[in-house]
Design a protein around this motif. Structure first.
Motif, PDB file in Angstrom:
ATOM      1  N   UNK A   1     -13.276 -11.292   6.577  1.00 48.47           N
ATOM      2  CA  UNK A   1     -14.243 -10.484   5.829  1.00 48.47           C
ATOM      3  C   UNK A   1     -14.013 -10.673   4.330  1.00 48.47           C
ATOM      4  N   UNK A   2     -15.090 -10.894   3.603  1.00 51.84           N
ATOM      5  CA  UNK A   2     -14.979 -11.143   2.167  1.00 51.84           C
ATOM      6  C   UNK A   2     -14.579  -9.876   1.415  1.00 51.84           C
ATOM      7  N   UNK A   3     -13.672 -10.047   0.470  1.00 51.45           N
ATOM      8  CA  UNK A   3     -13.190  -8.929  -0.340  1.00 51.45           C
ATOM      9  C   UNK A   3     -14.284  -8.448  -1.296  1.00 51.45           C
ATOM     10  N   UNK A   4     -14.430  -7.140  -1.400  1.00 50.22           N
ATOM     11  CA  UNK A   4     -15.388  -6.538  -2.331  1.00 50.22           C
ATOM     12  C   UNK A   4     -14.666  -5.536  -3.229  1.00 50.22           C
ATOM     13  N   UNK A   5     -14.927  -5.648  -4.518  1.00 51.26           N
ATOM     14  CA  UNK A   5     -14.315  -4.708  -5.458  1.00 51.26           C
ATOM     15  C   UNK A   5     -15.089  -3.398  -5.426  1.00 51.26           C
ATOM     16  N   UNK A   6     -14.358  -2.295  -5.250  1.00 50.65           N
ATOM     17  CA  UNK A   6     -14.995  -0.977  -5.250  1.00 50.65           C
ATOM     18  C   UNK A   6     -14.644  -0.228  -6.533  1.00 50.65           C
ATOM     19  N   UNK A   7     -15.478   0.710  -6.863  1.00 51.52           N
ATOM     20  CA  UNK A   7     -15.236   1.530  -8.050  1.00 51.52           C
ATOM     21  C   UNK A   7     -13.949   2.338  -7.883  1.00 51.52           C
ATOM     22  N   UNK A   8     -13.695   2.788  -6.654  1.00 50.40           N
ATOM     23  CA  UNK A   8     -12.485   3.572  -6.384  1.00 50.40           C
ATOM     24  C   UNK A   8     -11.222   2.744  -6.638  1.00 50.40           C
ATOM     25  N   UNK A   9     -11.264   1.455  -6.252  1.00 50.17           N
ATOM     26  CA  UNK A   9     -10.110   0.582  -6.469  1.00 50.17           C
ATOM     27  C   UNK A   9      -9.823   0.422  -7.957  1.00 50.17           C
ATOM     28  N   UNK A  10     -10.858   0.226  -8.740  1.00 54.50           N
ATOM     29  CA  UNK A  10     -10.680   0.058 -10.187  1.00 54.50           C
ATOM     30  C   UNK A  10     -10.112   1.332 -10.807  1.00 54.50           C
ATOM     31  N   UNK A  11     -10.629   2.472 -10.376  1.00 53.21           N
ATOM     32  CA  UNK A  11     -10.132   3.752 -10.898  1.00 53.21           C
ATOM     33  C   UNK A  11      -8.664   3.961 -10.540  1.00 53.21           C
ATOM     34  N   UNK A  12      -8.305   3.602  -9.296  1.00 55.99           N
ATOM     35  CA  UNK A  12      -6.915   3.756  -8.865  1.00 55.99           C
ATOM     36  C   UNK A  12      -5.990   2.850  -9.675  1.00 55.99           C
ATOM     37  N   UNK A  13      -6.426   1.625  -9.921  1.00 55.06           N
ATOM     38  CA  UNK A  13      -5.620   0.690 -10.725  1.00 55.06           C
ATOM     39  C   UNK A  13      -5.440   1.213 -12.148  1.00 55.06           C
ATOM     40  N   UNK A  14      -6.492   1.737 -12.713  1.00 54.34           N
ATOM     41  CA  UNK A  14      -6.423   2.263 -14.087  1.00 54.34           C
ATOM     42  C   UNK A  14      -5.460   3.443 -14.181  1.00 54.34           C
ATOM     43  N   UNK A  15      -5.457   4.286 -13.135  1.00 54.58           N
ATOM     44  CA  UNK A  15      -4.529   5.424 -13.127  1.00 54.58           C
ATOM     45  C   UNK A  15      -3.082   4.957 -13.028  1.00 54.58           C
ATOM     46  N   UNK A  16      -2.831   3.978 -12.164  1.00 56.10           N
ATOM     47  CA  UNK A  16      -1.475   3.448 -12.002  1.00 56.10           C
ATOM     48  C   UNK A  16      -0.987   2.773 -13.287  1.00 56.10           C
ATOM     49  N   UNK A  17      -1.884   2.109 -13.997  1.00 55.90           N
ATOM     50  CA  UNK A  17      -1.520   1.465 -15.271  1.00 55.90           C
ATOM     51  C   UNK A  17      -1.174   2.523 -16.312  1.00 55.90           C
ATOM     52  N   UNK A  18      -1.987   3.578 -16.369  1.00 52.46           N
ATOM     53  CA  UNK A  18      -1.738   4.649 -17.348  1.00 52.46           C
ATOM     54  C   UNK A  18      -0.414   5.356 -17.095  1.00 52.46           C
ATOM     55  N   UNK A  19      -0.081   5.517 -15.805  1.00 55.42           N
ATOM     56  CA  UNK A  19       1.179   6.186 -15.457  1.00 55.42           C
ATOM     57  C   UNK A  19       2.357   5.222 -15.385  1.00 55.42           C
ATOM     58  N   UNK A  20       2.075   3.922 -15.637  1.00 54.66           N
ATOM     59  CA  UNK A  20       3.102   2.860 -15.608  1.00 54.66           C
ATOM     60  C   UNK A  20       3.848   2.818 -14.267  1.00 54.66           C
ATOM     61  N   UNK A  21       3.090   3.022 -13.184  1.00 52.95           N
ATOM     62  CA  UNK A  21       3.655   2.992 -11.835  1.00 52.95           C
ATOM     63  C   UNK A  21       3.633   1.545 -11.325  1.00 52.95           C
ATOM     64  N   UNK A  22       4.578   0.752 -11.808  1.00 52.38           N
ATOM     65  CA  UNK A  22       4.603  -0.675 -11.486  1.00 52.38           C
ATOM     66  C   UNK A  22       4.809  -0.946 -10.001  1.00 52.38           C
ATOM     67  N   UNK A  23       5.647  -0.157  -9.380  1.00 46.80           N
ATOM     68  CA  UNK A  23       5.961  -0.366  -7.961  1.00 46.80           C
ATOM     69  C   UNK A  23       4.714  -0.197  -7.102  1.00 46.80           C
ATOM     70  N   UNK A  24       3.953   0.863  -7.374  1.00 47.81           N
ATOM     71  CA  UNK A  24       2.750   1.112  -6.585  1.00 47.81           C
ATOM     72  C   UNK A  24       1.671   0.060  -6.868  1.00 47.81           C
ATOM     73  N   UNK A  25       1.644  -0.441  -8.102  1.00 46.80           N
ATOM     74  CA  UNK A  25       0.709  -1.508  -8.447  1.00 46.80           C
ATOM     75  C   UNK A  25       0.979  -2.754  -7.601  1.00 46.80           C
ATOM     76  N   UNK A  26       2.259  -3.098  -7.490  1.00 39.77           N
ATOM     77  CA  UNK A  26       2.640  -4.270  -6.703  1.00 39.77           C
ATOM     78  C   UNK A  26       2.262  -4.090  -5.235  1.00 39.77           C
ATOM     79  N   UNK A  27       2.491  -2.883  -4.708  1.00 39.25           N
ATOM     80  CA  UNK A  27       2.162  -2.597  -3.309  1.00 39.25           C
ATOM     81  C   UNK A  27       0.655  -2.725  -3.082  1.00 39.25           C
ATOM     82  N   UNK A  28      -0.122  -2.188  -4.018  1.00 42.05           N
ATOM     83  CA  UNK A  28      -1.577  -2.183  -3.882  1.00 42.05           C
ATOM     84  C   UNK A  28      -2.163  -3.600  -3.901  1.00 42.05           C
ATOM     85  N   UNK A  29      -1.561  -4.478  -4.708  1.00 43.25           N
ATOM     86  CA  UNK A  29      -2.091  -5.837  -4.877  1.00 43.25           C
ATOM     87  C   UNK A  29      -1.375  -6.880  -4.029  1.00 43.25           C
TER      88      UNK A  29
END
Length: 450
Positions: A1-29
């Motif tokens: 199934x082809x990957x689709x970018x969702x608005x929720x994914x972008x929002x979650x990434x932006x929150x993790x970046x703001x909180x500098x949660x590097x570990x969770x960023x790695x898990x998510x990606x």
């Protein structure tokens, strides 16, 4: 199934970046393909994309870097130190690493090369930078598996195991002599079914397709497409094996060439994209629009020469757009077929043979269209028969001449090293519009006598 970018994914990434949660960023990606992550980067601002880039490991970011749009990659590279860029390049194949370095400012190129840990890798990259990017040398990578014709099968297998550690995919095993000159290729089946003491010289296949380092990239693409090759070896002026080109690099060439021809046919003189600045898009599109405008002036001037006809035979005026449009359409159809044939190297025979074939085709199409026009103008539109005959005679002449011009011009342009796709754009349309109007009223003058 082809990957689709969702608005929720972008929002979650932006929150993790703001909180500098590097570990969770790695898990998510972690489980996302590098091409999908590159697509995500396009949706983030520069600082956010750079932050994620620095969080992920070099093995993954090296792949991501190659998938990014040029402007995004340029911004990210600008924010990295020479050492950080070198770490990315150490994970890449030599051809990809050379492409990245080529995009850097001269001062930074030298810094990055000096930071590369693998000396042999660095040497290979520097060697590739010597070649023009639109040649086989600019496309090739140094990673390949080669064996000496004087080895036996056992020695060959041992050497192949060592070399294969640095090659992602072993498409072919190339055979060289003591001077590294390409002699042929080795079948894996023959290697597995032959005695270990058998000399390679007795089992290798002497016929092998190859290209020289200075061959144009479009020529390389044509050869690989024609012979359905996944990889092709590259030799220098002395016939020495210096690299190989793989199908993924050729696909990029084919796409770029198709995009360029499509834009040229549409009247866009530079390689641009929808997201480019207004100034860049204007520079690419305006020259051909000016040409079309000048062509329009010429058309008006030609019409002015036949002003008396407009007064005595007003019905002629209504058919003018039809004649001009048919001339342009027929010319574009003919030139498009020839341009495609030239690109695929499938044009056979002499220019005269090609013109005769096009003449036959245009006469057949023209007679059918003229019959429809004659009947339509008389029975549906109610014009007098002599007007219908005049218009159909002009239409047949315009169709024949436009098709011959559409065939002849691309062949001549190609002969003199000019991209024949030029003949499918506004140039051929504008010239056929003018010629069509001139032919139309000349024939009308002969038949109607004004």
């Amino acid at each position: 199934m082809e990957f689709k970018i969702s608005k929720d994914l972008i929002l979650e990434l932006e929150k993790l970046i703001q909180s500098k949660n590097d570990q969770q960023l790695e898990v998510l990606l972690k489980d996302l393909h590098h091409a999908d992550i590159a697509e995500i980067f396009d949706q983030l601002d520069f600082d956010e994309a750079t932050y994620i880039f620095k969080v992920l490991d070099s093995e993954k970011t090296a792949e991501i870097l190659l998938e990014l749009e040029d402007d995004v990659r340029e911004n990210i590279l600008r924010g990295l130190s020479a050492k950080e860029i070198a770490e990315e390049l150490d994970e890449m194949h030599t051809d990809d690493a050379a492409d990245i370095i080529a995009e850097l400012p001269q001062s930074k190129k030298e810094q990055v090369i000096s930071e590369l840990e693998d000396v042999e890798h660095a040497k290979d990259i520097v060697e590739l930078l010597r070649y023009d990017e639109d040649t086989a040398g600019g496309l090739m990578g140094k990673e390949l598996v080669k064996v000496n014709e004087n080895w036996n099968v056992l020695t060959c297998v041992k050497e192949m195991r060592q070399q294969a550690e640095h090659v992602a995919r072993v498409h072919s095993i190339y055979v060289v002599d003591d001077e590294d000159r390409l002699k042929g290729r080795l079948s894996l089946k023959d290697l597995l079914t032959t005695s270990t003491k058998t000399p390679i010289s007795e089992v290798y296949i002497k016929k092998v397709d190859y290209v020289k380092v200075d061959a144009k990239d479009v020529e390389v693409a044509r050869i690989m497409q024609k012979y359905d090759l996944e990889a092709i070896p590259v030799v220098d002026e002395l016939g020495r094996l210096v690299g190989r080109i793989t199908i993924d690099d050729v696909v990029d060439v084919i796409k770029e060439e198709a995009d360029k021809d499509y834009q040229l046919a549409a009247g866009i003189s530079q390689d641009v994209e929808a997201d480019d600045s207004i100034l860049q898009l204007t520079r690419a599109r305006l020259p051909w629009l000016v040409l079309a405008l000048l062509g329009g002036f010429v058309s008006v001037k030609v019409l002015g020469l036949f002003e008396p006809a407009m007064e005595s035979h007003k019905a002629l005026f209504f058919f003018t757009p039809l004649i001009a449009a048919m001339g342009g359409n027929v010319g574009v159809q003919s030139s498009a077929i020839i341009v495609q044939g030239l690109a695929n190297n499938s044009i056979s025979g002499t220019i005269l043979q090609r013109l005769l074939k096009e003449l036959s085709l245009s006469l057949l199409n023209g007679l059918i269209l003229c019959a429809i026009l004659l009947l339509g103008s008389y029975y549906l539109l109610g014009f007098e028969i002599h007007i219908g005959l005049t218009v159909t005679a002009a239409l047949l002449s315009v169709i024949v001449i436009a098709s011959l011009i559409g065939t002849f011009i691309p062949i001549i342009l190609n002969k003199y090293g000019i991209d024949p796709a030029l003949a499918t754009g506004p140039f051929i349309t504008t010239s056929n519009d003018i010629l069509g109007i001139l032919i139309y009223f000349t024939i009308a003058r002969i038949i109607l006598g004004f």
